[in-house]
Design a protein around this motif. Structure first.
Motif, mmCIF file in Angstrom:
data_model
loop_
_atom_site.group_PDB
_atom_site.id
_atom_site.type_symbol
_atom_site.label_atom_id
_atom_site.label_comp_id
_atom_site.label_asym_id
_atom_site.label_seq_id
_atom_site.Cartn_x
_atom_site.Cartn_y
_atom_site.Cartn_z
ATOM 1 N N GLN A 151 1.102 -1.257 -0.141
ATOM 2 C CA GLN A 151 -0.115 -0.097 0.233
ATOM 3 C C GLN A 151 1.024 1.107 -0.168
ATOM 4 O OE1 GLN A 151 -2.151 -0.515 3.261
ATOM 5 N NE2 GLN A 151 -3.853 -1.695 1.949
ATOM 6 N N ILE A 152 1.945 1.057 0.820
ATOM 7 C CA ILE A 152 2.651 2.224 0.828
ATOM 8 C C ILE A 152 3.674 2.611 -0.937
ATOM 9 C CG2 ILE A 152 4.999 3.285 1.625
ATOM 10 C CD1 ILE A 152 4.340 2.161 4.152
ATOM 11 N N LEU A 153 3.496 1.892 -1.518
ATOM 12 C CA LEU A 153 4.260 1.265 -2.637
ATOM 13 C C LEU A 153 3.393 2.144 -3.694
ATOM 14 C CD1 LEU A 153 6.617 0.841 -4.448
ATOM 15 C CD2 LEU A 153 5.605 -1.124 -3.979
ATOM 16 N N MET A 154 2.339 1.851 -3.352
ATOM 17 C CA MET A 154 1.233 1.823 -4.747
ATOM 18 C C MET A 154 0.677 3.157 -4.641
ATOM 19 S SD MET A 154 1.799 -0.372 -6.780
ATOM 20 C CE MET A 154 0.716 0.282 -8.070
ATOM 21 N N ARG A 155 0.650 3.460 -3.000
ATOM 22 C CA ARG A 155 -0.315 4.554 -3.380
ATOM 23 C C ARG A 155 0.452 6.037 -2.485
ATOM 24 N NH1 ARG A 155 -5.862 2.380 0.079
ATOM 25 N NH2 ARG A 155 -6.201 1.205 -1.598
ATOM 26 N N LEU A 156 1.843 5.736 -2.835
ATOM 27 C CA LEU A 156 2.663 6.663 -1.708
ATOM 28 C C LEU A 156 3.461 7.127 -2.780
ATOM 29 C CD1 LEU A 156 3.242 9.359 -0.063
ATOM 30 C CD2 LEU A 156 3.993 7.752 1.753
ATOM 31 N N ARG A 157 3.980 5.738 -3.064
ATOM 32 C CA ARG A 157 6.054 5.571 -3.519
ATOM 33 C C ARG A 157 5.421 6.347 -5.431
ATOM 34 N NH1 ARG A 157 9.511 5.694 0.167
ATOM 35 N NH2 ARG A 157 9.536 3.926 1.881
#
Length: 264
Positions: A168-174
Motif C-alpha cells: 500500500q505504501i508503494l502503490m499509494r504513496l511512493r
C-alpha cells in the motif's frame, strides 16, 4: 487573429525554433550555392532532400530496423529498470550491493561491450537490443529509485501509523510521488536507446535486410555519398526528436492536472 496566436506560449515554443531552423537552412543553401562547394565535401540541403527522395525506400526501410531495435531496447529498459527500482526501494542492502554494478555498466563505453555481446548472442537483432538496453536502463533505474525514496516523511509516518502494508505504501504513496522522476528518466532514456542502437549497429556492421541507418551511414561514407549520409543522419535526428516529444506529451498527460512541473 494571428497576433494572439503568436503570443501563445505553446505556439512560441514551436514557432521560434522552427523559424530559426528554416533560416539556418536557407543560409546554408544560399551560401554553399554561391561558394560552389562540392557535394562530396558538404552537400546543400537541396542535395540532401533529393537523396532522401531518390533513396526513400532504402532509407525508410533502414529507419524501421533502427526504430524497432530502439523501441524494443527502450521497452526492456523501462520494464527492467522500474522493477529493479521497486526492489531497491524495499531493501537498502540490495541497493548497496547492486547499484555499483549498474553504475559500472553505465560508465563503460558501449563500443567496448558491444563486440562481446554480439559474440555471445548469436541473434544479431537480440544482441543489438541488449546493447541499446544497457545504455538506456540507467536513467530509468536511478530516476525511479530517487523518486520512490523522495517521499514526504510526514506522509510516510501517517501511512505507517495507520498500519499500511509495504504494498500500500508503494502503490499509494511512493509510485505517485515517483512519477515526475520516472517521466524525466523516460525523456533521457529514449534518446539513449536510439544512441545505443546506432552505436551497436556501427559495431555489428550488419547488412542485408537487417541493415539499420548506421549501416547506411557507413556505406555512404565508403562511397563518398555525403547526401545519403546526411539524409540518414537527418532521419536519426528526427527520430530522436520525435521520441522526446512523445515522452514529453506522456508526461504532460499524466502530470498536468496535479504536478507543478507540467503546469503552465
Amino acid at each position: 487573429m494571428i497576433k494572439p496566436l503568436l503570443q501563445n506560449p505553446a505556439i512560441q515554443r514551436i514557432a521560434a525554433p522552427l523559424s530559426l531552423g528554416l533560416l539556418l537552412l536557407l543560409v546554408w543553401q544560399l551560401s554553399f550555392q554561391q561558394m560552389n562547394i562540392p557535394v562530396y565535401i558538404v552537400p546543400k540541403p537541396s542535395d540532401i532532400a533529393m537523396s532522401m527522395i531518390n533513396q526513400s525506400g532504402l532509407l525508410f526501410g533502414s529507419l524501421w530496423v533502427t526504430l524497432k531495435i530502439t523501441m524494443l531496447a527502450f521497452a526492456c529498459a523501462v520494464i527492467i529498470g522500474t522493477l529493479v527500482a521497486f526492489v531497491f526501494v524495499q531493501s537498502r542492502v540490495l541497493e548497496a550491493c547492486f547499484m555499483p554494478y549498474a553504475i559500472l555498466f553505465q560508465v563503460t563505453p558501449i563500443v567496448a561491450i558491444a563486440p562481446l555481446v554480439i559474440i555471445w548472442i548469436q541473434n544479431t537483432t537480440l544482441a543489438l537490443v541488449v546493447c541499446a538496453m544497457l545504455v538506456a536502463i540507467f536513467p530509468i533505474l536511478t530516476n525511479t529509485t530517487l523518486g520512490l525514496r523522495s517521499v514526504n516523511k510526514g506522509l510516510l509516518n501517517l501511512f505507517q501509523i495507520n498500519k499500511a502494508s509495504r504494498w500500500q505504501i508503494l502503490m499509494r504513496l511512493r509510485v505517485p510521488n515517483a512519477l515526475p522522476y520516472f517521466f524525466g528518466g523516460l525523456r533521457i532514456s529514449c534518446g539513449l536507446a536510439l544512441i545505443g542502437a546506432v552505436v551497436s549497429e556501427f559495431v555489428a556492421g550488419a547488412g542485408g535486410t537487417s541493415a539499420g541507418l548506421a549501416y547506411q551511414i557507413l556505406q555512404a561514407g565508403f562511397q563518398l555519398d555525403l547526401p545519403l549520409m546526411f539524409a540518414a543522419l537527418f532521419l536519426i535526428t528526427c527520430t530522436g526528436l520525435g521520441l522526446f516529444v512523445v515522452m514529453s506529451l506522456l508526461s504532460r498527460i499524466f502530470l498536468n492536472k496535479w504536478h507543478e512541473s507540467e503546469q503552465v
